[in-house]
Design a protein around this motif. Structure first.
Motif, PDB file in Angstrom:
ATOM      1  N   LYS A  38      17.654  22.218  24.895  1.00  0.00           N
ATOM      2  CA  LYS A  38      16.648  21.787  25.874  1.00  0.00           C
ATOM      3  C   LYS A  38      16.293  20.303  25.707  1.00  0.00           C
ATOM      4  O   LYS A  38      15.366  19.803  26.327  1.00  0.00           O
ATOM      5  N   VAL A  95       9.070  19.220  31.804  1.00  0.00           N
ATOM      6  CA  VAL A  95       9.839  19.650  30.634  1.00  0.00           C
ATOM      7  C   VAL A  95       9.887  18.543  29.591  1.00  0.00           C
ATOM      8  O   VAL A  95       9.668  18.781  28.403  1.00  0.00           O
ATOM      9  N   HIS A 124      14.932  23.710  33.446  1.00  0.00           N
ATOM     10  CA  HIS A 124      14.732  22.707  32.380  1.00  0.00           C
ATOM     11  C   HIS A 124      15.403  21.372  32.679  1.00  0.00           C
ATOM     12  O   HIS A 124      15.203  20.402  31.952  1.00  0.00           O
TER      13      HIS A 124
END
Ligand code: HEC
Ligand code: HEC
Ligand code: HEC
Ligand code: HEC
Ligand code: HEC
Ligand code: HEC
Ligand code: HEC
Ligand code: HEC
Ligand code: HEC
Ligand code: HEC
Length: 306
Positions: free
Chosen positions: A215, A226, A294
């Protein structure tokens, strides 16, 4: 430094005893631990000899050569260990935790005599107020295994005080904290040197990314929240929504995004559409289409759809 703290401890002891500084001298016992052990020989007390503090070859430790042994932590104990007349109260000795009448700061001061540089300054500015939380609230110095240092037992120690977070970790979707796979300190730093930063890394995201490297990005098409804070969508201690989300989609997304063009009710209120489930909301909801929530690295992923 050492003498100052000992002097302080002495004054404190004498204050507890209710005697004047003149009438009684507090000194270290001449035979150290041997003296103490002649009375305190129960298994719980003796377990300290199985800990990192009792390594005789470590000259920095309480039981290292030339150190004060029991009295390195408990302060001068000669009068406490001495003979007393029948009916007379035994003079107290510096104690910790439930036994203690000393201020928490002076209890911690005993430990910081040696741990000034590893725990040290951080402790005074840290998340745990140095005059409210004692080292011995988390550490058990006499136990052969100090619960707070082990994956399986740490969360209980923290959970004693942090009920709310403990309860969250019992919810349906959580980090595997009470499954002995992860600790609170996987994310938090307990002897932090910065009150604004209670995380193990300098930001929330850096902490998460430590384990969830995929991520990290950078993405060709970023999703602004994010890179800002994973906590905008995830409840790190646990939640009842899948994926540990703070809210279920579409509500989660609609907290920030206008509903125009993207209806927010599952069934229409008029006409034919009223019998048709909305593709915007069932199943994965918004993620039916915006699956790359994401961020996306696809050349045409600007709407986070691929
Ligand atoms: C002659 C016996 C004797 C010796 C020697 C002795 N103690 Fe004690 N100690 C006691 C007794 C009895 C108590 C319980 C006192 C009370 O409940 O008021 C006690 C209590 C304590 C406590 C708990 C504090 C508290 O207020 O309950 C600590 C800590 C302690 N001792 C440490 C030591 C250390 C360190 C030494 C060596 C320097 C030592 N003791 C030597 C008899 C002794
Ligand atoms: C590293 C510091 C440290 C050393 C060294 C140390 N103690 Fe303690 N002691 C503590 C702390 C902290 C507590 C409070 C309970 C706990 O955290 O385990 C305690 C508690 C005690 C108690 C009260 C326990 C009870 O069950 O009421 C006694 C008695 C005691 N210590 C005796 C000793 C004796 C005897 C020695 C030497 C053999 C010794 N301690 C060495 C830190 C220390
Ligand atoms: C006389 C110096 C001294 C005092 C006083 C002292 N410590 Fe230590 N402590 C040490 C040394 C030396 C080590 C071993 C460090 C190492 O191996 O790097 C240690 C290790 C530790 C560890 C790590 C244990 C482990 O298993 O790795 C903890 C936790 C700790 N001390 C807490 C405390 C607490 C709490 C107190 C006060 C109640 C205290 N210490 C008082 C010297 C001291
Ligand atoms: C809020 C709980 C908590 C308090 C209070 C606390 N500690 Fe710790 N301590 C921990 C944890 C957890 C670890 C294990 C390291 C980690 O995971 O961050 C640790 C590790 C240690 C270590 C091992 C070396 C290191 O830094 O990793 C020492 C020494 C230590 N603590 C001393 C102290 C002293 C001295 C105090 C009081 C001034 C204290 N601790 C207060 C939770 C605490
Ligand atoms: C003796 C009780 C006690 C224990 C045990 C304890 N804490 Fe705390 N903790 C506190 C107090 C008091 C504060 C100060 C802020 C507050 O009032 O919540 C605090 C603050 C924190 C904060 C910062 C909260 C904020 O508002 O910024 C974190 C994170 C934290 N603790 C994690 C832990 C972890 C992890 C453990 C176990 C290793 C632990 N605590 C063990 C009492 C405790
Ligand atoms: C997956 C990472 C993670 C784990 C594991 C974790 N926390 Fe947290 N915790 C966080 C984040 C992120 C925050 C919010 C910090 C912020 O916004 O600055 C937080 C905040 C806190 C706070 C402050 C709460 C508030 O409302 O200010 C406490 C207290 C706390 N955690 C205790 C714990 C305890 C106790 C455990 C273990 C049972 C634990 N945490 C496990 C990530 C985690
Ligand atoms: C110490 C490593 C570690 C850290 C740090 C960490 N995680 Fe995790 N995370 C895990 C593990 C292990 C799992 C469980 C994976 C599994 O069950 O397959 C997990 C699972 C998750 C899940 C999926 C839960 C589900 O139900 O599918 C989310 C979301 C998550 N973490 C978010 C975060 C966030 C946000 C942070 C930072 C606040 C964070 N994590 C920090 C180790 C970590
Ligand atoms: C805009 C909201 C949002 C933000 C911000 C966000 N996530 Fe997520 N995350 C989601 C959604 C939605 C899911 C899918 C949940 C599900 O499967 O039901 C998810 C799932 C996850 C999962 C489990 C499934 C997977 O894809 O591996 C992990 C791990 C995760 N997120 C980590 C993170 C981390 C780390 C951050 C911060 C860098 C972060 N998330 C920020 C919305 C977000
Ligand atoms: C915390 C607020 C927040 C949350 C929650 C959030 N977003 Fe976003 N989202 C943003 C921001 C800010 C942008 C960037 C907007 C821009 O650049 O105009 C964005 C951009 C987007 C874009 C790209 C828009 C464009 O014009 O390129 C999509 C698609 C999107 N979000 C979907 C979602 C979905 C699906 C969810 C729920 C899983 C979600 N968002 C949750 C704040 C949020
Ligand atoms: C059936 C697929 C689908 C679903 C489900 C869906 N969207 Fe979209 N969304 C799209 C498409 C296609 C676009 C791109 C429109 C364009 O390029 O003009 C878009 C664009 C967006 C944008 C960018 C704004 C804009 O006007 O360009 C945001 C923000 C967004 N969606 C949020 C959401 C949210 C929040 C949900 C859940 C309520 C959601 N979407 C559900 C297909 C979907």
């Amino acid at each position: 430094m050492r003498t100052i703290a000992i002097g302080f401890a002495m004054v404190l002891l004498l204050t507890i005893a209710g005697t004047s500084v003149r009438s009684q001298e507090s000194e270290y016992s001449r035979k150290g631990a041997d003296t103490c052990l002649s009375c305190h020989d129960n298994t719980a007390t003796l377990a300290i000899f199985k800990t990192a503090h009792a390594v005789p070859s470590d000259s920095r430790g309480p039981f290292g050569h030339g150190q004060l042994q029991c009295e390195a932590c408990h302060g001068p104990g000669d009068s406490h260990a001495g003979r007393i007349r029948r009916g007379e109260a035994r003079p107290p000795i510096f104690a910790f935790a439930a036994d203690s009448t000393a201020a928490i700061e002076s209890q911690n001061g005993m430990c910081l005599e040696c741990h000034g540089s590893d725990v040290g300054f951080g402790w005074h500015n840290g998340a745990h107020p140095s005059d409210e939380v004692a080292c011995s609230d988390c550490h058990n110095s006499h136990a052969s295994s100090d619960a707070v240092l082990h994956v399986a037992t740490q969360p209980e120690v923290c959970g004693n005080c942090h009920r709310l977070q403990r309860n969250d970790t019992m919810k349906a979707f959580t980090h595997p904290i009470f499954e002995d796979k992860m600790t609170c300190t996987g994310c938090h730093s307990t002897h932090t040197d910065d009150i604004a930063n209670v995380m193990a890394r300098s930001t929330v995201n850096d902490t998460c990314i430590d384990c969830h490297a995929e991520k990290r990005g950078p993405y060709l098409w970023e999703h602004a929240p994010v890179s800002e804070d994973c906590g905008l969508c995830h409840a790190p201690h646990g939640s009842n929504h899948s994926g540990m989300l703070t809210k279920r989609a579409p509500l989660l997304c609609q907290g920030c995004h206008a509903q125009s063009g993207h209806p927010s009710i599952a069934y229409g209120t008029d006409g034919l559409a009223s019998n048709m489930p909305s593709q915007f909301l069932l199943g994965q909801s918004c993620m039916n289409c915006h699956s790359q929530v994401h961020g996306s690295n696809h050349p045409s992923g600007s709407k986070l759809m691929r």
